[in-house]
Write an enzyme that holds these catalytic residues in place. Structure first.
Site, PDB file in Angstrom:
ATOM      1  N   ILE A 540       0.824  -1.222   0.000  1.00 25.58           N
ATOM      2  CA  ILE A 540       0.000   0.000   0.000  1.00 25.58           C
ATOM      3  C   ILE A 540       0.852   1.264   0.000  1.00 25.58           C
ATOM      4  O   ILE A 540       0.333   2.376   0.052  1.00 25.58           O
ATOM      5  CB  ILE A 540      -0.953   0.032   1.207  1.00 25.58           C
ATOM      6  N   GLY A 541       2.175   1.113  -0.055  1.00 28.48           N
ATOM      7  CA  GLY A 541       3.035   2.292  -0.066  1.00 28.48           C
ATOM      8  C   GLY A 541       4.495   1.894  -0.107  1.00 28.48           C
ATOM      9  O   GLY A 541       4.865   0.765   0.208  1.00 28.48           O
ATOM     10  N   GLY A 543       8.764   3.700   0.143  1.00 22.89           N
ATOM     11  CA  GLY A 543       9.645   4.840   0.385  1.00 22.89           C
ATOM     12  C   GLY A 543      11.079   4.379   0.358  1.00 22.89           C
ATOM     13  O   GLY A 543      11.388   3.236   0.018  1.00 22.89           O
ATOM     14  N   GLY A 544      12.003   5.302   0.735  1.00 27.85           N
ATOM     15  CA  GLY A 544      13.413   4.946   0.732  1.00 27.85           C
ATOM     16  C   GLY A 544      13.740   3.885   1.762  1.00 27.85           C
ATOM     17  O   GLY A 544      14.680   3.104   1.595  1.00 27.85           O
ATOM     18  N   GLY A 546      11.638   1.387   2.874  1.00 31.03           N
ATOM     19  CA  GLY A 546      11.104   0.080   2.512  1.00 31.03           C
ATOM     20  C   GLY A 546       9.686   0.185   1.994  1.00 31.03           C
ATOM     21  O   GLY A 546       9.235   1.262   1.609  1.00 31.03           O
ATOM     22  N   VAL A 548       5.412  -0.764   2.543  1.00 28.65           N
ATOM     23  CA  VAL A 548       4.395  -0.952   3.577  1.00 28.65           C
ATOM     24  C   VAL A 548       3.291  -1.834   3.010  1.00 28.65           C
ATOM     25  O   VAL A 548       2.828  -1.628   1.874  1.00 28.65           O
ATOM     26  CB  VAL A 548       3.812   0.398   4.034  1.00 28.65           C
ATOM     27  N   LYS A 562       5.731  -2.623   7.832  1.00 29.54           N
ATOM     28  CA  LYS A 562       6.781  -1.907   7.098  1.00 29.54           C
ATOM     29  C   LYS A 562       8.010  -2.808   7.020  1.00 29.54           C
ATOM     30  O   LYS A 562       8.609  -3.144   8.033  1.00 29.54           O
ATOM     31  CB  LYS A 562       7.137  -0.594   7.781  1.00 29.54           C
ATOM     32  N   ASP A 665      11.019  15.093   9.989  1.00 25.74           N
ATOM     33  CA  ASP A 665      10.530  14.730   8.646  1.00 25.74           C
ATOM     34  C   ASP A 665       9.005  14.836   8.598  1.00 25.74           C
ATOM     35  O   ASP A 665       8.318  13.885   8.230  1.00 25.74           O
ATOM     36  CB  ASP A 665      10.987  13.326   8.274  1.00 25.74           C
TER      37      ASP A 665
END
Length: 832
Positions: A540-541, A543-544, A546, A548, A562, A665
């Site tokens: 479902i997602g 990023g840098g 890993g 999710v 995650k 962040d």
């Protein structure tokens, strides 16, 4: 004769224009233009223009942003606020001879205006405001004889060598706005041609570096209702002919170098509701004719050289006044009691004058008053008891006031009593205030100090009664503290045990897994099985750090997983492992309703490394803002709720954790949403614990567009870095887009920043996909935007703390708007 007739016909052919172009040709021309578009987050054109397609050529008149005339050809193009990146050079103006309306406001079009625009001679409405257009304005605009509305403001045009000839010969012009942004501005005297446009009702020539004097011919514009010449270099006097503008409702000549007195003829403009002559070199006494302006809602005469008294007969008719600003002048005499009749007044600023006498008691009639500034005068007497009843800001410093500070029903959010002759105890509502708010009053004392200084004339019975009251208060309070301490120690003990176990494991090789929440009733094997050994369909997602995954367990519980990026257990990027450890250490030591809950983690030798979190149904705030489904549900009350929740999460991290935690962040993608839009702050992979010393140095980390500007040159982490990022996210929530341009202007010198934003209305800044807020929602939105603007100030020290921000936002709304919502400018909110 036949030969001559044919010769004449052939010679006239070049002068014959085609009367029409087919809709199909226009459709192809629009598609060619669209092919050069892009949007902020995509390389392709905005999805709103999907109807502009070769497969849809025959439905031109049903295309998004397109309207047609009776001949089925394009008459209107309205791409307002679509956030399109593009140019006008690819637009074929010659293909649209019947175009009457062309609206591109609120996009990112750059480059020049092509000279071919002069071919669209039927054009009546032209709005290119708030883009990135530059170069010179083509003189071919003078061909547009039918234009009534023209707005070229907030671009970067530079017509230094021209004298406004491009606007000559526009007899139909009723609306002209030309305010520029940036360094590329006009440099010329006031354009005399303006007097020829006698149908003008709206004229905005602010911020374009006009110099010289305002010509008397301005008085010929008898239909003018709005005139803004602010932020220029105009000098000399205000022309007497301005009194001939009987329809004028809005006049702004502020931030120039006008150096005369106010002509009494200005009092003839009896329809004026807004008058600003601030920040000039105007002098002399205020003419009594200004009392004729009984429709005034806002009057700004501050930062000039005006002298004399503020006469009662002058202010007695200003009963509709909402904002009266006369600060930083040379006024003398007493404050007229008639000011107390201005029952709608929100702002009263008379600071930095030479006013004498007492503060009139009938100012207590001003039930709506939010700001009262009487500082730096020569006032004496006592502070009236009413002061502070509903004020947001109160400053009466640097006077000669005496007596005690009266108790206030509601404590102002900002106040200053310093440098007077005040005595006695500081009322309890002001306890804990900054010490400098009371400096320069030797007779003032804190509550305990005052108790110690009272002479011992009370009897022993009163001492016994006091002791009984004290015991009656202390016993239950101490009991409550003990219970709270025990619970806190239990939670802390559990957190310490977990942290110790995590910290002592070397690279997590000796610690395979751990469940951190007692209510979790599943195993890691169940989780891996639920996501089919991390199959792509459950992702479902990404990023840098890993990917999710969404895991739906047999029990019905849903968790988020995650997983670290890795090829095998022995090939883990060091930065990912560090983020993994950091996330665990941070989240096991804190708990707050607006911070994501970590259920556990798994680090198996020869297997995979992953974290388990509570699952948030709506996903990220970014998805809600920019996804197709979410925006319809983001009503203003919901947006305010989201900002409030994020503020409370950060306030907890900064002020309730020891040592304080800086997230580093904060972005719309790291704010997750429950089904009811309750906020959960996530992704603590680069969070930092703040040291009590000055050793909080770091490499730049975070997401581009949200990083505080000071990190570029100080490299030192403070809580104010999070405050800045919070402000960016809060603005993004309210605007429906990233506030990049506004933040860029903030980085310029303060005067430029202020000039860039002076024209921008709040209603134009907000997300145009939603209806404008009204009533209580409008007040709440104004409060959020005001706080967000304070949070993105360039200087870290001038930003509020997250504790103050969260408390302020908890008030949910302002008691009253400083002026009508539709007239609020960003510059106004930045000054609050």
């Amino acid at each position: 004769m036949t030969f001559l007739y044919m010769l004449l016909l052939l010679s006239a052919l070049p002068l014959i224009k085609p009367t029409s172009i087919s809709p199909r040709q226009q459709a192809k021309s629009l598609i060619k233009w669209k092919d050069g578009f892009s949007s902020p987050s995509l390389s392709s054109p905005p999805s709103l223009l999907n109807s502009w397609s070769l497969t849809n050529l025959n439905s031109l008149c049903n295309w998004t942003a397109i309207s047609c005339s009776k001949t089925r050809t394009v008459s209107k193009i309205d791409l307002s606020d679509m956030l399109i990146f593009g140019t006008l050079s690819l637009f074929d103006f010659s293909s649209f001879p019947n175009l009457t309306h062309f609206n591109l406001i609120g996009n990112y079009f750059d480059g020049p205006i092509p000279s071919e625009i002069g071919q669209v001679t039927e054009l009546q409405y032209l709005n290119l405001r708030n883009n990135g257009l530059y170069s010179t304005i083509p003189y071919q605009l003078s061909n547009l004889k039918k234009v009534r509305y023209m707005d070229l403001g907030l671009n970067y045009f530079n017509n230094t060598d021209q004298d406004w000839s491009e606007f000559a010969g526009m007899p139909s012009l009723t609306y002209l706005a030309m305010s520029m942004r940036g360094d590329n501005r006009y440099h010329s005297e006031f354009p005399e041609f303006i007097s020829q446009c006698q149908n003008l009702t709206f004229l905005d020539l602010s911020q374009i570096n006009l110099n010289g004097q305002i010509p008397p011919s301005i008085g010929q514009l008898r239909e003018l209702q709005y005139l803004d010449l602010s932020y220029n270099s105009l000098n000399s006097s205000i022309p007497l002919s301005i009194g001939q503008l009987g329809e004028l409702q809005y006049l702004d000549l502020s931030y120039n170098s006008l150096n005369s007195s106010i002509p009494s003829e200005l009092g003839l403009c009896t329809n004026l509701t807004h008058l600003s002559l601030s920040s000039n070199k105007l002098n002399g006494e205020l003419p009594l004719s200004l009392s004729n302006l009984n429709n005034l809602v806002e009057l700004g005469l501050d930062n000039n050289l005006f002298t004399g008294q503020i006469l009662p007969s002058l202010v007695s008719n200003w009963t509709k006044m909402v904002s009266l600003q006369l600060q930083s002048n040379e006024h003398s005499g007493e404050i007229p009691t008639e000011v107390g009749n201005m029952s709608f007044l929100l702002t009263l600023n008379l600071a930095r004058n030479h006013l004498t006498g007492v503060i009139p008691h009938n100012l207590g009639n001003l039930a709506l008053l939010q700001l009262l500034n009487l500082s730096y005068n020569d006032l004496k007497g006592v502070i009236p008891r009413f002061v502070g009843l509903s004020l947001e800001v109160l400053s009466i410093s640097h006077n000669h006031l005496s007596g005690q500070i009266p108790p206030c029903v509601n404590t102002p959010h900002a106040f200053d009593f310093s440098y007077n002759n005040l005595t006695g105890p500081i009322p309890g509502v002001f306890q804990g205030a900054p010490e400098n708010a009371f400096d320069g009053n030797p007779g003032l004392c804190g509550y305990l100090e005052c108790v110690d200084s009272i002479s011992p004339r009370h009897n022993r019975n009163s001492e016994k009664n006091n002791k009984r009251v004290l015991i009656g208060i202390l016993v239950p309070v101490c009991g409550l503290l003990m219970v709270t301490t025990v619970i806190g120690l239990m939670f802390r003990k559990k957190s310490i045990l977990v942290l110790n176990k995590v910290n002592t494991s070397e690279n997590f090789k000796s610690l395979e897994s751990m469940i951190l929440q007692e209510e979790v009733k599943f195993t890691f094997a169940e989780v891996v099985k639920a996501v089919d050994d991390f199959h792509e369909k459950h992702c479902i997602g990404a990023g840098g750090f890993g990917r999710v995954y969404k895991a739906e367990l047999q029990s019905g519980q849903v968790v988020a997983v995650k997983r670290l990026n890795m090829s095998d257990s022995n090939d883990i990027p060091a930065i990912n492992l560090q983020s993994f450890q950091n996330e665990i250490r941070t989240l096991t030591s804190i708990r707050h309703r607006n911070i994501i809950r970590l259920y556990g983690f798994c680090s198996r030798r020869g297997g995979c490394i992953f974290l388990l979190y509570e699952y948030l149904e709506r996903g990220s705030l970014g998805k809600a803002l920019y996804g197709v489904e979410g925006v319809n549900e983001l009503v203003w009350a919901t947006r305010v709720k989201i900002v409030q929740g994020l503020a409370h999460a950060l306030s907890y991290l900064h002020h309730d954790c020891s040592p304080p935690i800086v997230h580093r962040d904060i972005t719309v993608n790291n704010v997750l949403l429950e089904f009811d839009f309750e906020v959960r702050l996530s992704d603590f992979g680069i969070a930092r614990l703040l040291s009590t010393d000055s050793s909080n140095w770091t490499d730049i980390a975070g997401s581009f567009g949200y990083i505080a500007p000071e990190l570029a040159y100080t490299m030192r982490v403070t809580d104010k870095c999070d405050v800045y990022s919070f402000g960016v996210v809060a603005l993004e929530v309210m605007m429906g887009r990233h506030p990049g341009d506004m933040l860029e202007s903030q980085l310029q010198e303060s005067s430029k920043s202020r000039r860039d934003n002076v024209e921008l209305l709040l209603k134009d800044l907000l997300d145009q996909r939603s209806e404008p807020p009204t009533n209580e929602s409008a007040k709440a939105v104004v409060l959020v935007v005001t706080m967000a603007l304070a949070c993105v100030r360039t200087r870290p020290a001038s930003r509020p703390t997250m504790l103050f921000t969260a408390q302020k936002l908890s008030a949910q709304t302002l008691p009253c708007l400083p002026e009508p919502f539709g007239m609020l400018t960003i510059n106004k909110l930045m000054a609050l």
